[in-house]
Design a protein around this motif. Structure first.
Motif, PDB file in Angstrom:
ATOM      1  N   ALA A  38      -8.092  -7.407  11.557  1.00  0.00           N
ATOM      2  CA  ALA A  38      -8.099  -6.411  10.311  1.00  0.00           C
ATOM      3  C   ALA A  38      -6.864  -5.563  10.304  1.00  0.00           C
ATOM      4  N   ALA A  39      -6.721  -4.918  11.286  1.00  0.00           N
ATOM      5  CA  ALA A  39      -5.772  -3.911  11.715  1.00  0.00           C
ATOM      6  C   ALA A  39      -4.450  -4.535  11.687  1.00  0.00           C
ATOM      7  N   LEU A  40      -4.261  -5.634  12.223  1.00  0.00           N
ATOM      8  CA  LEU A  40      -2.902  -6.200  12.292  1.00  0.00           C
ATOM      9  C   LEU A  40      -2.584  -6.918  10.945  1.00  0.00           C
ATOM     10  N   SER A  41      -3.567  -7.362  10.117  1.00  0.00           N
ATOM     11  CA  SER A  41      -3.113  -7.643   8.830  1.00  0.00           C
ATOM     12  C   SER A  41      -2.788  -6.341   7.930  1.00  0.00           C
ATOM     13  N   ALA A  42      -3.233  -5.278   8.028  1.00  0.00           N
ATOM     14  CA  ALA A  42      -3.075  -4.111   7.384  1.00  0.00           C
ATOM     15  C   ALA A  42      -1.679  -3.603   7.995  1.00  0.00           C
ATOM     16  N   MET A  43      -1.356  -3.625   9.218  1.00  0.00           N
ATOM     17  CA  MET A  43      -0.215  -3.226   9.595  1.00  0.00           C
ATOM     18  C   MET A  43       1.054  -4.251   9.332  1.00  0.00           C
ATOM     19  N   LYS A  44       0.816  -5.494   9.111  1.00  0.00           N
ATOM     20  CA  LYS A  44       1.848  -6.213   8.516  1.00  0.00           C
ATOM     21  C   LYS A  44       2.201  -5.942   7.122  1.00  0.00           C
ATOM     22  N   HIS A  45       1.095  -5.553   6.409  1.00  0.00           N
ATOM     23  CA  HIS A  45       1.281  -5.388   4.954  1.00  0.00           C
ATOM     24  C   HIS A  45       2.186  -3.994   4.889  1.00  0.00           C
ATOM     25  N   CYS A  46       2.008  -2.950   5.649  1.00  0.00           N
ATOM     26  CA  CYS A  46       2.594  -1.612   5.140  1.00  0.00           C
ATOM     27  C   CYS A  46       3.586  -1.219   6.476  1.00  0.00           C
ATOM     28  N   ASN A  47       3.703  -1.997   7.375  1.00  0.00           N
ATOM     29  CA  ASN A  47       4.939  -1.808   8.353  1.00  0.00           C
ATOM     30  C   ASN A  47       4.665  -0.406   8.946  1.00  0.00           C
ATOM     31  N   SER A  48       3.446  -0.071   9.261  1.00  0.00           N
ATOM     32  CA  SER A  48       3.289   1.234   9.871  1.00  0.00           C
ATOM     33  C   SER A  48       1.892   1.168  10.686  1.00  0.00           C
ATOM     34  N   PRO A  49       1.615   2.236  11.410  1.00  0.00           N
ATOM     35  CA  PRO A  49       0.294   2.165  12.251  1.00  0.00           C
ATOM     36  C   PRO A  49      -0.738   2.562  11.128  1.00  0.00           C
ATOM     37  N   VAL A  50      -1.948   2.174  11.303  1.00  0.00           N
ATOM     38  CA  VAL A  50      -3.202   2.262  10.690  1.00  0.00           C
ATOM     39  C   VAL A  50      -4.287   2.549  11.419  1.00  0.00           C
ATOM     40  N   VAL A  51      -5.319   3.092  10.630  1.00  0.00           N
ATOM     41  CA  VAL A  51      -6.707   3.621  11.363  1.00  0.00           C
ATOM     42  C   VAL A  51      -7.690   3.037  10.364  1.00  0.00           C
ATOM     43  N   THR A  52      -8.781   2.554  11.079  1.00  0.00           N
ATOM     44  CA  THR A  52      -9.854   1.851  10.468  1.00  0.00           C
ATOM     45  C   THR A  52     -10.724   3.359   9.838  1.00  0.00           C
TER      46      THR A  52
END
Length: 172
Positions: free
Chosen positions: A43-57
């Motif tokens: 899920a984190a990889l999908s979110a990062m792929k979308h926003c091109n930035s680090p993400v947190v759950t």
């Protein structure tokens, strides 16, 4: 930062893992915690792929455990962003088990994760909008608003009387 909307289909991440002895409980089934770990990564990889930035759950909705995945089976995870709200993104993760010897693939789990896009200073930043194209993507996109309001109500961040979309569903 120039934020352009992106297609939901462009956020798909597929992972495959092999269930090894260290991943199982005493019944020979994949441990739930290990599966949740893999789901969070996909899920984190999908979110990062979308926003091109680090993400947190930020949150994880109910995780269903429909069928156990046995030692020696493959685990297939597919994650896709379903909707974006300013800085947060909802990501749906589906999980299948596969017995490669018997050539049998079966649904095992699914859940919705919420991630927040971060700027270089670790602060929330706007994420690109999402363009749902297929009927399934459009349906998940629409229902994501209801799931978000429910999550916010359960966390105490939204009063039930202010959940207008949820109220509309149950209005008589």
């Amino acid at each position: 930062m120039d934020v352009k909307d992106k297609k939901a289909g462009d956020t798909i991440v597929v992972m495959t893992e092999l269930v090894l002895p260290n991943d199982t409980n005493h019944f020979g089934n994949l441990m739930g915690g290990r599966l949740m770990y893999w789901m969070d990564i996909a899920a984190a990889l999908s979110a990062m792929k979308h926003c091109n930035s680090p993400v947190v759950t930020a949150s994880v909705d109910h995780i269903s455990f429909e069928n156990p995945i046995r030692l020696g089976n493959a685990v297939h995870l597919e994650a896709k962003v379903t909707r974006v709200f300013t800085t947060s993104m909802e990501v749906h993760v589906r999980v299948w088990g596969e017995d490669a010897v018997k050539q049998h693939r079966y649904q095992s789990n699914e859940a919705f994760f919420t991630f927040v896009a971060l700027d270089p200073n670790g602060k929330p930043q706007p994420a690109p909008g999402l363009i749902p194209e297929t009927p399934e993507e459009q349906e998940r996109y629409k229902k994501a608003l209801y799931r978000r309001q429910l999550r916010l109500m359960l966390s105490g961040k939204l009063r039930p009387e202010d959940a207008s979309e949820l109220k509309a569903i149950f209005a008589i």
